[in-house]
Write an enzyme that holds these catalytic residues in place. Structure first.
Site, PDB file in Angstrom:
ATOM      1  N   GLY A 414       0.988  -1.105  -0.189  1.00 34.87           N
ATOM      2  CA  GLY A 414       0.046  -0.002   0.136  1.00 34.87           C
ATOM      3  C   GLY A 414       0.936   1.356  -0.059  1.00 34.87           C
ATOM      4  O   GLY A 414       1.947   1.096  -0.701  1.00 34.87           O
ATOM      5  N   SER A 415       0.284   2.429   0.753  1.00 34.46           N
ATOM      6  CA  SER A 415       0.995   3.606   0.562  1.00 34.46           C
ATOM      7  C   SER A 415       2.460   3.527   1.355  1.00 34.46           C
ATOM      8  O   SER A 415       3.083   4.724   1.175  1.00 34.46           O
ATOM      9  CB  SER A 415       0.080   4.563   1.288  1.00 34.46           C
ATOM     10  OG  SER A 415      -0.967   4.824   0.710  1.00 34.46           O
ATOM     11  N   THR A 416       2.811   2.494   1.976  1.00 34.15           N
ATOM     12  CA  THR A 416       4.175   2.643   2.621  1.00 34.15           C
ATOM     13  C   THR A 416       5.197   2.440   1.352  1.00 34.15           C
ATOM     14  O   THR A 416       6.288   2.798   1.400  1.00 34.15           O
ATOM     15  CB  THR A 416       4.549   1.332   3.497  1.00 34.15           C
ATOM     16  OG1 THR A 416       4.066   0.250   2.654  1.00 34.15           O
ATOM     17  CG2 THR A 416       3.539   1.413   4.470  1.00 34.15           C
ATOM     18  N   LYS A 418       5.095   4.552  -1.426  1.00 31.25           N
ATOM     19  CA  LYS A 418       5.168   5.790  -2.042  1.00 31.25           C
ATOM     20  C   LYS A 418       6.431   6.459  -1.848  1.00 31.25           C
ATOM     21  O   LYS A 418       6.745   7.251  -2.735  1.00 31.25           O
ATOM     22  CB  LYS A 418       4.032   6.482  -1.353  1.00 31.25           C
ATOM     23  CG  LYS A 418       2.524   6.314  -1.789  1.00 31.25           C
ATOM     24  CD  LYS A 418       1.310   7.011  -1.071  1.00 31.25           C
ATOM     25  CE  LYS A 418       0.053   6.559  -1.648  1.00 31.25           C
ATOM     26  NZ  LYS A 418      -1.085   7.230  -0.888  1.00 31.25           N
TER      27      LYS A 418
END
Length: 674
Positions: A414-416, A418
Site C-alpha cells: 500500500g502507501s508505505t 510511496k
C-alpha cells in the site's frame, strides 16, 4: 655315439616340465593370503557365518558357530561397526602366516587391528586349503575368551541461542516428566480414577497410560513415564502430582523462555525420525538424536548440533573395566548470539498478540535486526516435549494460521511504497517536489480506456505538492507520478532497490516483486504500482531496508542477524542521492508531526519520528467492501536507533493503518522512552 641318441632325453625333460606346469595350474590352490582376503571380504559384509566357515577345525572346536555369529553380531551392533579397511601382507619367511592391518569404524571412532594371523593347511572334502586359526582379538583388539565390552555415551550439549544482551531464546534446561509408580496408585478404583484425571490434565489417552503400565519391565516400584510437560506449567504439575502414585521427575530438555513471542524466529527441535535419518545419511545422527525442525534451530543446525562422544570399554570376565578399546570425545554445539533484542521482540509481540500480523525491527544505522515477530503464535516448548495430535490439529486448522511465519512473507505494501516511488521520480527529475499539482475531486483516471476503473483518494486538496501528498497519502498524486516516470524506467529502477533478489540474510525471506512478470506494461498497472497496489509485493524486512536509505544518505543498509563487532556495510549503495534522502526524511517526519498527517496519532512528545502508513486493499471489484491490511513504518530521526515495520491483517473494520499506528507508538515508548 649317434647324435640322435641325445634328442630323446632332452625332449623327455621338456615334456616333464610342461606336465608339471600344467599340473600346477590345474590345482589352482589359494595361498594363505588369498584365504585371509576371503575372510576379510566376509568380515566387511559382516557375514559372520561365512567367516566361521573359514576357521580352522581347532578354532571351530573352541567356539560353536551359533556363539561365534551371535557374539560378533551383538558386539558389532553395540559399537555401531561400520566400514572396515584392511591391508594384508603375506610373511614370506614363515609359511601360513599373514600380517593383517585393519581399521574398523565405530561409534567411538576407528578401532585399529595389527595382528599376525596364523593359518593351517587342512583337507576338507578331498581338497587341501588354508584355514584361519581364529582368536577373540579378531573381534576387537585385546579381547579374550571371557572378556566383554561396554559402550559408554559421553554426553554433549546443543549450542544455545541468546539475544544481543545474552538473554536466553533457546537454551538447555529441564522439563517435568510425569511418572506413575504402580505400587503407590492404591486400589483398582483409585488407579482408574487417577488415570481418568490424568487423561484430562495431560491430554494423554487412557490406552497410552494402560500400555505404559503393562510393559514387561514394569514392577511395583518402577517409574513409568507418561508424558513430559513444560516446567512453567506449575499448576498442572501440582494437580497431577497430588494424585496417588503420580510423581514428577526433572529431565533435560530444550527450553524456549520467550515462548510464543519468539516461536517463529527460534523455531524448535524435535526427535529424529526415520524420514529425517534418510535425509541425513552418514552425518552422525541416530534414532535418539535431536534435530532442528523449524526456524533458527533448523537454519543453524550444523553450528548448534552436538556430537556425543563414546567409549568402548573392555571388561574382564568379572565385569570390571580392563581397558579402553576406543574413545571419541564429545563435541558441544556452538552458541549463537543474535542481534535480536528480546525487549524489542517482546514489545512488538505484546502489541500484536491479539491480531494476525507481523513486526520487524532494525537498527537502520548498522542493519542489526532487533525483532522478528509473527502472530498469532504458538509455544515451541509444546513441540519439543511432544505435542498431542489433538493440539496439533487445533493449531493446523486454526483459520488465523498460527503456524505460518508471516515475517518471511511478502504482500501488497500500500502507501508505505510511496516514498520509493518519490525517490525514483526525484532521481529521474520526473517531478519537482515543490510544484503544486492540480487534482480535481477524489477520483481520477488517465483516459477513457480505463473504463469503469478510477484511482481514488481520501483527501480532496485541489493542489498537492510532494510533501502534502506524502503526509496526506494522496493516491492520485503518486499514480500520476508513476506514469511520469514510465513503466520501463520504474521496473528497471526498483531492481536497484533489490526487487527480485533474495535478501542478504541467512533467514530465508520471500523476494519482493514489482509485478508478476517484472514488467509494468500497462498504464493502469503502472499507476496502481505507484502507490503500492497493483501487483506490488514487498517483504516487511525489505521495506525496512529501503527506508534505511532515508537515514543513510541514500544507501540501503545490509541486514545482519548474528551479533558482530564488524563495521556495518551497505547492501545497495546510492540508490538515491543524499539530497533526495534528506528531503524525503523531512517529508516523512510530517506524516507524524503534521496534524493532518496519516500517522499523527503516533506522535510522541520529546521523540521525533518519521514514517509512513499504508492500507492496501484486497477487493474483487472496485467500490465493493473488502479485506484491508494496516501497515506502518516508523523510525526515530535524532540518532536513529530503532525502525519498526508492523503489519496487521484484516483491519477493514478497525480503521486500516490507524489501528496499527498506536501499536508502533507503544513499542517506541517502551523501548526508547525509558
Amino acid at each position: 655315439m649317434n647324435k640322435h641318441q641325445f634328442k630323446l632325453p632332452i625332449l623327455f625333460i621338456f615334456f616333464l616340465v610342461a606336465l608339471l606346469t600344467l599340473s600346477s595350474c590345474g590345482s589352482n590352490q589359494p595361498t594363505a593370503k588369498d584365504r585371509v582376503e576371503d575372510y576379510v571380504k566376509a568380515w566387511q559384509k559382516q557375514d559372520f557365518s561365512k567367516m566361521y566357515a573359514l576357521l580352522s577345525k581347532q578354532s571351530q572346536k573352541s567356539i560353536r558357530k551359533a556363539d561365534f555369529v551371535s557374539r560378533y553380531k551383538r558386539i558389532y551392533e553395540a559399537i555401531e561397526a561400520g566400514k572396515l579397511k584392511t591391508s594384508i601382507k603375506e610373511n614370506t619367511k614363515k609359511e601360513g602366516t599373514v600380517q593383517l592391518k585393519a581399521t574398523l569404524n565405530t561409534v567411538a571412532g576407528p578401532v585399529k587391528f595389527s595382528q599376525s594371523v596364523q593359518l593351517k593347511e587342512e583337507k576338507r572334502r578331498d581338497k587341501q586349503n588354508w584355514y584361519i586359526n581364529w582368536n577373540p582379538s579378531l573381534i576387537l583388539p585385546k579381547m579374550t575368551t571371557g572378556s566383554r565390552i561396554r559402550v559408554d555415551t559421553l554426553a554433549s550439549t546443543r549450542g544455545e541461542i541468546v539475544d544481543r544482551n545474552g538473554e536466553p531464546l533457546a537454551v538447555n534446561g529441564t522439563a517435568a516428566r510425569i511418572d506413575l509408580v504402580p505400587g503407590r496408585m492404591g486400589s483398582d478404583s483409585d488407579k482408574a480414577a487417577t488415570i481418568k484425571k490424568l487423561t484430562g490434565l495431560l491430554g494423554v489417552s487412557k490406552e497410552q497410560i494402560d500400555q505404559a503400565l503393562a510393559a514387561s519391565w514394569v514392577k511395583a516400584d518402577s517409574l513409568v513415564p507418561i508424558t513430559t510437560v513444560d516446567q512453567a506449567k506449575t499448576k498442572l504439575i501440582k494437580e497431577a502430582t497430588e494424585l496417588p502414585g503420580v510423581v514428577k521427575t526433572e529431565v533435560s530438555s530444550r527450553v524456549y523462555p520467550d515462548k510464543n513471542a519468539s516461536a517463529h524466529l527460534t523455531g524448535y527441535v524435535g526427535k529424529m525420525t526415520a524420514e529425517l535419518l534418510k535425509e541425513h545419511p552418514n552425518e552422525g545422527y541416530n534414532a535418539n538424536s535431536v534435530i532442528g525442525k523449524t526456524g533458527l534451530e533448523l537454519l543453524f543446525e550444523k553450528q548448534l548440533r552436538q556430537h556425543d562422544g563414546a567409549a568402548i570399554i573392555l571388561l574382564d570376565p568379572t565385569g570390571a573395566a580392563a581397558g579402553t578399546i576406543a574413545k571419541k570425545n564429545p563435541v558441544n554445539g556452538k552458541n549463537i548470539q543474535l542481534t535480536i533484542d528480546r525487549n524489542v521482540q517482546d514489545a512488538m509481540y505484546a502489541q500484536l498478540k491479539k491480531d494476525a500480523g507481523t513486526g520487524v525491527a532494525i537498527d537502520p544505522r548498522n542493519g542489526d535486526i532487533l525483532g522478528l515477530v509473527s502472530t498469532p503464535s504458538y509455544n515451541p516448548n509444546d513441540f519439543v516435549l511432544g505435542i498431542s495430535s489433538s493440539e496439533y490439529q487445533k493449531l493446523s486448522n486454526d483459520k488465523e494460521q498460527p503456524l505460518r511465519n508471516r515475517f518471511t512473507a511478502a504482500s501488497a505494501p500500500g502507501s508505505t511504497f510511496k516514498p520509493l516511488t518519490a525517490a525514483i521520480a526525484l532521481t529521474h527529475k520526473a517531478i519537482n517536489p515543490d510544484t503544486q499539482i492540480a487534482i480535481s475531486g477524489s477520483k481520477w483516471q488517465n483516459n477513457s480506456s480505463w473504463g469503469d476503473y478510477y484511482v481514488t483518494r481520501v483527501n480532496h486538496d485541489p493542489k498537492v505538492n510532494l510533501q502534502t501528498a506524502l503526509f496526506k497519502s494522496d493516491n492520485i498524486y503518486f499514480a500520476q507520478t508513476a506514469l511520469k516516470i514510465g513503466g520501463s524506467a520504474f521496473a528497471s529502477d526498483v531492481k536497484k532497490f533489490g526487487f527480485g533478489e533474495s535478501l542478504p540474510i541467512d533467514y530465508p525471506m520471500r523476494k519482493s516483486t514489482i509485478s508478476n512478470d517484472g514488467k509494468l506494461d500497462s498504464d493502469s498497472l503502472l499507476a496502481n504500482s505507484g502507490y503500492g497496489q497493483g501487483q506490488v509485493s514487498v517483504n516487511p524486512l525489505h521495506l525496512s531496508l529501503i527506508y534505511s536509505a532515508f537515514v543513510n544518505d541514500g544507501s540501503m543498509i545490509k541486514p545482519r542477524l548474528i551479533k558482530t563487532n564488524d563495521p556495518p556495510t551497505f547492501w545497495k549503495k546510492n540508490v538515491m542521492s543524499a539530497g533526495i534522502a534528506q528531503l524525503l526524511n523531512k517529508d516523512l517526519i510530517q506524516v507524524i508531526d503534521n496534524p493532518s498527517g496519516t500517522a499523527h496519532d503516533a506522535k510522541i512528545n520529546g521523540l521525533t519520528l518519521a514514517g509512513k502508513t499504508g492500507t492496501p486493499e484486497f477487493k474483487k471489484k472496485q467500490g465493493e467492501s473488502g479485506r484491508e491490511n494496516g501497515w506502518f513504518v516508523a523510525y526515530n530521526t535524532d540518532n536513529p536507533k530503532l525502525m519498526v515495520t508492523m503489519i496487521v491483517e484484516n483491519t477493514q473494520k478497525h480503521g486500516g493503518s490507524h489501528y496499527v499506528t498506536p501499536k508502533v507508538k507503544k513499542v517506541f515508548e517502551r523501548v526508547l522512552k525509558k
